[in-house]
Design a protein around this motif. Structure first.
Motif, PDB file in Angstrom:
ATOM      1  N   MET A  61      -3.344  -0.036   7.383  1.00  0.00           N
ATOM      2  CA  MET A  61      -2.175   0.125   6.531  1.00  0.00           C
ATOM      3  C   MET A  61      -2.434   1.061   5.358  1.00  0.00           C
ATOM      4  N   ASP A  62      -3.604   0.969   4.744  1.00  0.00           N
ATOM      5  CA  ASP A  62      -3.905   1.854   3.617  1.00  0.00           C
ATOM      6  C   ASP A  62      -3.845   3.321   4.035  1.00  0.00           C
ATOM      7  N   GLU A  63      -4.265   3.614   5.256  1.00  0.00           N
ATOM      8  CA  GLU A  63      -4.234   4.994   5.740  1.00  0.00           C
ATOM      9  C   GLU A  63      -2.805   5.440   6.025  1.00  0.00           C
ATOM     10  N   ILE A  64      -1.990   4.538   6.534  1.00  0.00           N
ATOM     11  CA  ILE A  64      -0.577   4.851   6.776  1.00  0.00           C
ATOM     12  C   ILE A  64       0.119   5.162   5.455  1.00  0.00           C
ATOM     13  N   VAL A  65      -0.101   4.296   4.480  1.00  0.00           N
ATOM     14  CA  VAL A  65       0.521   4.476   3.171  1.00  0.00           C
ATOM     15  C   VAL A  65       0.059   5.779   2.530  1.00  0.00           C
ATOM     16  N   GLY A 121       4.398   2.659  13.924  1.00  0.00           N
ATOM     17  CA  GLY A 121       4.797   1.363  14.450  1.00  0.00           C
ATOM     18  C   GLY A 121       5.515   0.470  13.467  1.00  0.00           C
ATOM     19  N   LEU A 122       5.914   1.024  12.321  1.00  0.00           N
ATOM     20  CA  LEU A 122       6.659   0.257  11.326  1.00  0.00           C
ATOM     21  C   LEU A 122       8.158   0.377  11.595  1.00  0.00           C
ATOM     22  N   PRO A 123       8.947  -0.563  11.087  1.00  0.00           N
ATOM     23  CA  PRO A 123      10.408  -0.422  11.198  1.00  0.00           C
ATOM     24  C   PRO A 123      10.902   0.656  10.241  1.00  0.00           C
ATOM     25  N   PRO A 124      12.144   1.113  10.403  1.00  0.00           N
ATOM     26  CA  PRO A 124      12.692   2.117   9.482  1.00  0.00           C
ATOM     27  C   PRO A 124      12.618   1.635   8.038  1.00  0.00           C
ATOM     28  N   LEU A 125      12.034   2.429   7.183  1.00  0.00           N
ATOM     29  CA  LEU A 125      11.804   2.020   5.800  1.00  0.00           C
ATOM     30  C   LEU A 125      13.113   1.833   5.047  1.00  0.00           C
ATOM     31  N   ASP A 126      13.145   0.808   4.211  1.00  0.00           N
ATOM     32  CA  ASP A 126      14.298   0.521   3.362  1.00  0.00           C
ATOM     33  C   ASP A 126      13.935   0.884   1.926  1.00  0.00           C
ATOM     34  N   PHE A 127      14.625   1.885   1.377  1.00  0.00           N
ATOM     35  CA  PHE A 127      14.326   2.368   0.027  1.00  0.00           C
ATOM     36  C   PHE A 127      15.256   1.757  -1.023  1.00  0.00           C
ATOM     37  N   GLY A 128      15.907   0.662  -0.670  1.00  0.00           N
ATOM     38  CA  GLY A 128      16.881   0.061  -1.578  1.00  0.00           C
ATOM     39  C   GLY A 128      16.307  -0.422  -2.893  1.00  0.00           C
ATOM     40  N   SER A 129      14.992  -0.614  -2.940  1.00  0.00           N
ATOM     41  CA  SER A 129      14.376  -1.114  -4.174  1.00  0.00           C
ATOM     42  C   SER A 129      14.154  -0.005  -5.200  1.00  0.00           C
ATOM     43  N   GLU A 150       1.563   5.787  -3.669  1.00  0.00           N
ATOM     44  CA  GLU A 150       1.071   4.809  -2.700  1.00  0.00           C
ATOM     45  C   GLU A 150       1.531   3.405  -3.081  1.00  0.00           C
ATOM     46  N   LYS A 151       1.501   3.084  -4.363  1.00  0.00           N
ATOM     47  CA  LYS A 151       1.958   1.769  -4.818  1.00  0.00           C
ATOM     48  C   LYS A 151       3.437   1.574  -4.499  1.00  0.00           C
ATOM     49  N   LEU A 152       4.228   2.620  -4.709  1.00  0.00           N
ATOM     50  CA  LEU A 152       5.656   2.527  -4.415  1.00  0.00           C
ATOM     51  C   LEU A 152       5.899   2.332  -2.923  1.00  0.00           C
ATOM     52  N   PHE A 153       5.164   3.060  -2.093  1.00  0.00           N
ATOM     53  CA  PHE A 153       5.368   2.914  -0.653  1.00  0.00           C
ATOM     54  C   PHE A 153       4.848   1.578  -0.139  1.00  0.00           C
ATOM     55  N   ASN A 154       3.812   1.056  -0.751  1.00  0.00           N
ATOM     56  CA  ASN A 154       3.377  -0.296  -0.394  1.00  0.00           C
ATOM     57  C   ASN A 154       4.502  -1.291  -0.634  1.00  0.00           C
ATOM     58  N   ALA A 155       5.191  -1.135  -1.769  1.00  0.00           N
ATOM     59  CA  ALA A 155       6.302  -2.029  -2.096  1.00  0.00           C
ATOM     60  C   ALA A 155       7.464  -1.831  -1.128  1.00  0.00           C
ATOM     61  N   VAL A 156       7.751  -0.579  -0.783  1.00  0.00           N
ATOM     62  CA  VAL A 156       8.830  -0.281   0.166  1.00  0.00           C
ATOM     63  C   VAL A 156       8.532  -0.913   1.523  1.00  0.00           C
ATOM     64  N   ILE A 157       7.297  -0.803   1.972  1.00  0.00           N
ATOM     65  CA  ILE A 157       6.924  -1.360   3.273  1.00  0.00           C
ATOM     66  C   ILE A 157       6.996  -2.881   3.257  1.00  0.00           C
ATOM     67  N   THR A 193      15.802  14.012   2.116  1.00  0.00           N
ATOM     68  CA  THR A 193      15.118  14.657   3.239  1.00  0.00           C
ATOM     69  C   THR A 193      13.684  14.153   3.333  1.00  0.00           C
ATOM     70  N   ALA A 194      13.016  14.047   2.187  1.00  0.00           N
ATOM     71  CA  ALA A 194      11.645  13.526   2.171  1.00  0.00           C
ATOM     72  C   ALA A 194      11.606  12.079   2.642  1.00  0.00           C
ATOM     73  N   ARG A 195      12.638  11.307   2.310  1.00  0.00           N
ATOM     74  CA  ARG A 195      12.670   9.915   2.754  1.00  0.00           C
ATOM     75  C   ARG A 195      12.938   9.821   4.255  1.00  0.00           C
ATOM     76  N   LEU A 196      13.764  10.720   4.782  1.00  0.00           N
ATOM     77  CA  LEU A 196      13.969  10.748   6.231  1.00  0.00           C
ATOM     78  C   LEU A 196      12.650  11.041   6.949  1.00  0.00           C
ATOM     79  N   LEU A 197      11.896  11.995   6.429  1.00  0.00           N
ATOM     80  CA  LEU A 197      10.598  12.309   7.024  1.00  0.00           C
ATOM     81  C   LEU A 197       9.650  11.122   6.906  1.00  0.00           C
ATOM     82  N   ALA A 198       9.680  10.431   5.773  1.00  0.00           N
ATOM     83  CA  ALA A 198       8.833   9.249   5.592  1.00  0.00           C
ATOM     84  C   ALA A 198       9.184   8.165   6.611  1.00  0.00           C
ATOM     85  N   ILE A 199      10.469   7.991   6.872  1.00  0.00           N
ATOM     86  CA  ILE A 199      10.900   7.006   7.873  1.00  0.00           C
ATOM     87  C   ILE A 199      10.367   7.382   9.248  1.00  0.00           C
ATOM     88  N   LEU A 200      10.463   8.656   9.596  1.00  0.00           N
ATOM     89  CA  LEU A 200       9.981   9.110  10.902  1.00  0.00           C
ATOM     90  C   LEU A 200       8.472   8.925  11.027  1.00  0.00           C
TER      91      LEU A 200
END
Length: 216
Positions: free
Chosen positions: A127-131, A167-175, A200-207, A154-161
């Motif tokens: 997970m740390d490498e994914i983040v 193998g993660l679900p589509p990221l939710d950036f609502g936070s 990285e801290k923000l994406f950990n929270a998003v995930i 656009t950057a968030r769409l790329l992050a979701i892809l």
């Protein structure tokens, strides 16, 4: 240059506003003058684009600058004539300038040869490498800010892809709203010094949020 809102722009097509919008809505193919209506249309088109992009890109795809253009074009092509094209105006947010317009082609090529080649396809198992992979690509793309509008999404769409490749679900950036948006922008700025820890801290929270939502 003329200062309009948060951005400094010159009088090119990307800088033109829809007549009757009081300088709040960029000139668009739909003739929309209301910012609220445009926000709604852009959000709807983003959902449509995500569904299309998921069908296009699989887990083995290595993203390139052509793909970044394509993501932006698929999303905003029905709305803006300049969708998918590099901006020709300089942009800043507050006192923070994004990359100069004339440097964008070079910087995007560096993004392709560097982070995109290094971190995609994003098939890391730790997970740390994914983040780390998502955070670096996300930050570097936002520092370049290659398009006139829609860079963050656009950057968030790329992050979701990329997350889907891992193998993660589509990221939710609502936070990322309110005070968290300030942290988000600060994380982008930290990338100037190649410090990706805040992002990285923000994406950990998003995930974590995304996983909680999908486990319900």
């Amino acid at each position: 240059m003329k200062k309009r809102g948060h951005y400094d722009v010159s009088d090119l097509i990307e800088a033109q506003f829809e007549p009757g919008s009081h300088g709040r809505v960029l000139k668009n193919l739909l003739g929309i003058k209301s910012k609220r209506e445009m926000d709604q249309v852009e959000a709807e088109e983003q959902l449509r684009a995500l569904e299309e992009l998921i069908r296009i890109y699989d887990q083995s795809h290595r993203f390139t600058l052509v793909d970044v253009h394509r993501i932006h074009k698929i999303w905003l092509g029905p709305i803006y004539v300049w969708a998918g094209q590099y901006r020709r105006v300089n942009l800043s947010k507050g006192d923070f300038p994004f990359a100069a317009a004339n440097q964008i082609p070079r910087l995007m090529m560096e993004l392709e040869k560097g982070p995109l080649r290094q971190f995609t396809p994003c098939r890391f198992t730790v997970m740390d490498e994914i983040v780390r992979a998502i955070a670096v690509v996300h930050t570097e793309l936002l520092l370049i800010h290659p398009f006139r509008e829609g860079n963050g999404r656009t950057a968030r769409l790329l992050a979701i892809l990329m997350a889907l490749q891992a193998g993660l679900p589509p990221l939710d950036f609502g936070s990322i709203k309110g005070r968290e948006r300030q942290k988000y922008f600060a994380a982008v700025q930290a990338g100037l010094d190649r410090d990706y820890t805040p992002m990285e801290k923000l994406f950990n929270a998003v995930i974590r949020r995304t996983r909680r939502i999908h486990e319900r």
